[in-house]
Design a protein around this motif. Sequence first.
Motif, short mmCIF file in Angstrom:
data_model
loop_
_atom_site.label_atom_id
_atom_site.label_comp_id
_atom_site.label_asym_id
_atom_site.label_seq_id
_atom_site.Cartn_x
_atom_site.Cartn_y
_atom_site.Cartn_z
N PRO A 122 -0.17 7.04 -4.96
CA PRO A 122 -0.49 7.23 -3.54
C PRO A 122 -1.94 6.86 -3.22
O PRO A 122 -2.85 7.15 -3.98
N GLY A 123 -2.12 6.14 -2.10
CA GLY A 123 -3.44 5.72 -1.66
C GLY A 123 -3.93 4.42 -2.26
O GLY A 123 -5.05 3.99 -2.01
N VAL A 124 -3.10 3.74 -3.05
CA VAL A 124 -3.50 2.52 -3.73
C VAL A 124 -2.74 1.33 -3.15
O VAL A 124 -1.55 1.42 -2.86
N ALA A 125 -3.44 0.18 -3.01
CA ALA A 125 -2.83 -1.07 -2.60
C ALA A 125 -2.69 -1.97 -3.82
O ALA A 125 -3.60 -2.04 -4.65
N THR A 126 -1.58 -2.64 -3.94
CA THR A 126 -1.32 -3.51 -5.07
C THR A 126 -0.70 -4.82 -4.60
O THR A 126 -0.10 -4.88 -3.54
N TRP B 57 0.87 -1.17 0.00
CA TRP B 57 0.00 0.00 0.00
C TRP B 57 0.91 1.22 0.00
O TRP B 57 1.87 1.29 0.76
N VAL B 58 0.61 2.16 -0.87
CA VAL B 58 1.42 3.38 -0.97
C VAL B 58 0.69 4.50 -0.23
O VAL B 58 -0.48 4.80 -0.52
N ASP B 59 1.37 5.09 0.75
CA ASP B 59 0.74 6.15 1.55
C ASP B 59 0.67 7.46 0.76
O ASP B 59 1.22 7.55 -0.34
N PRO B 60 -0.02 8.47 1.28
CA PRO B 60 -0.14 9.74 0.56
C PRO B 60 1.19 10.42 0.23
O PRO B 60 1.26 11.24 -0.68
N ASN B 61 2.26 10.07 0.95
CA ASN B 61 3.59 10.64 0.68
C ASN B 61 4.35 9.85 -0.39
O ASN B 61 5.46 10.21 -0.74
N GLY B 62 3.76 8.74 -0.86
CA GLY B 62 4.41 7.92 -1.89
C GLY B 62 5.30 6.82 -1.36
O GLY B 62 6.01 6.18 -2.13
N CYS B 63 5.28 6.57 -0.05
CA CYS B 63 6.13 5.53 0.54
C CYS B 63 5.34 4.23 0.75
O CYS B 63 4.14 4.23 0.97
N ASP B 64 6.07 3.11 0.68
CA ASP B 64 5.46 1.78 0.69
C ASP B 64 5.22 1.27 2.11
O ASP B 64 5.99 1.56 3.03
N HIS B 65 4.17 0.47 2.24
CA HIS B 65 3.85 -0.25 3.47
C HIS B 65 3.44 -1.66 3.08
O HIS B 65 2.70 -1.85 2.12
N TRP B 66 3.93 -2.67 3.81
CA TRP B 66 3.48 -4.04 3.60
C TRP B 66 2.05 -4.13 4.12
O TRP B 66 1.75 -3.62 5.20
N ILE B 67 1.18 -4.79 3.38
CA ILE B 67 -0.22 -4.93 3.78
C ILE B 67 -0.66 -6.38 3.55
O ILE B 67 -0.31 -7.00 2.55
N ILE B 68 -1.40 -6.91 4.54
CA ILE B 68 -1.98 -8.25 4.45
C ILE B 68 -3.43 -8.14 4.90
O ILE B 68 -3.72 -7.51 5.92
N ASP B 69 -4.34 -8.75 4.17
CA ASP B 69 -5.75 -8.79 4.55
C ASP B 69 -6.20 -10.24 4.48
O ASP B 69 -6.23 -10.82 3.40
N ASP B 70 -6.53 -10.84 5.63
CA ASP B 70 -6.93 -12.24 5.62
C ASP B 70 -8.45 -12.41 5.64
O ASP B 70 -8.95 -13.48 5.91
N GLY B 71 -9.19 -11.37 5.35
CA GLY B 71 -10.64 -11.47 5.29
C GLY B 71 -11.32 -11.03 6.56
O GLY B 71 -12.46 -10.59 6.53
N VAL B 72 -10.67 -11.13 7.69
CA VAL B 72 -11.23 -10.70 8.97
C VAL B 72 -10.33 -9.65 9.60
O VAL B 72 -10.77 -8.61 10.04
N GLU B 73 -9.04 -9.94 9.63
CA GLU B 73 -8.06 -9.03 10.22
C GLU B 73 -7.18 -8.45 9.12
O GLU B 73 -7.08 -9.02 8.04
#
Length: 98
Positions: free
Chosen positions: A81-85, A44-60
């Motif tokens: 920015p603001g998009v998850a890939t 996921w790219v934050d509004p500043n353009g920096c990356d974050h690891w993201i995991i979505d298991d359907g509940v958490e």
Amino acid sequence: MKFVKVIALLAAAGTLAACEATDKTRDRNIFDTKDLSQLKAGIWVDPNGCDHWIIDDGVEGYLSQRLDKNGKPVCSGAAPPGVATGPFKKGSQVVDAI
């Protein structure tokens, strides 16, 4: 007045219970609990353009900043920015309705 004291006591007990140490490396979903290393991460790219690891298991969901070997933020431009890939919804059998 006695009722108010009971409510305050219950609130205090709940607050202390929230301080319990938990293992944050495990998925606590009751449907398919597993080690987080078995889930797929996306970016996921934050509004500043920096990356974050993201995991979505359907509940958490899980999120942590992506850092280089020196501890500096990674801003790769993997998405706008603001998009998850990436495959961040893979690795779990729980269907995410959203």
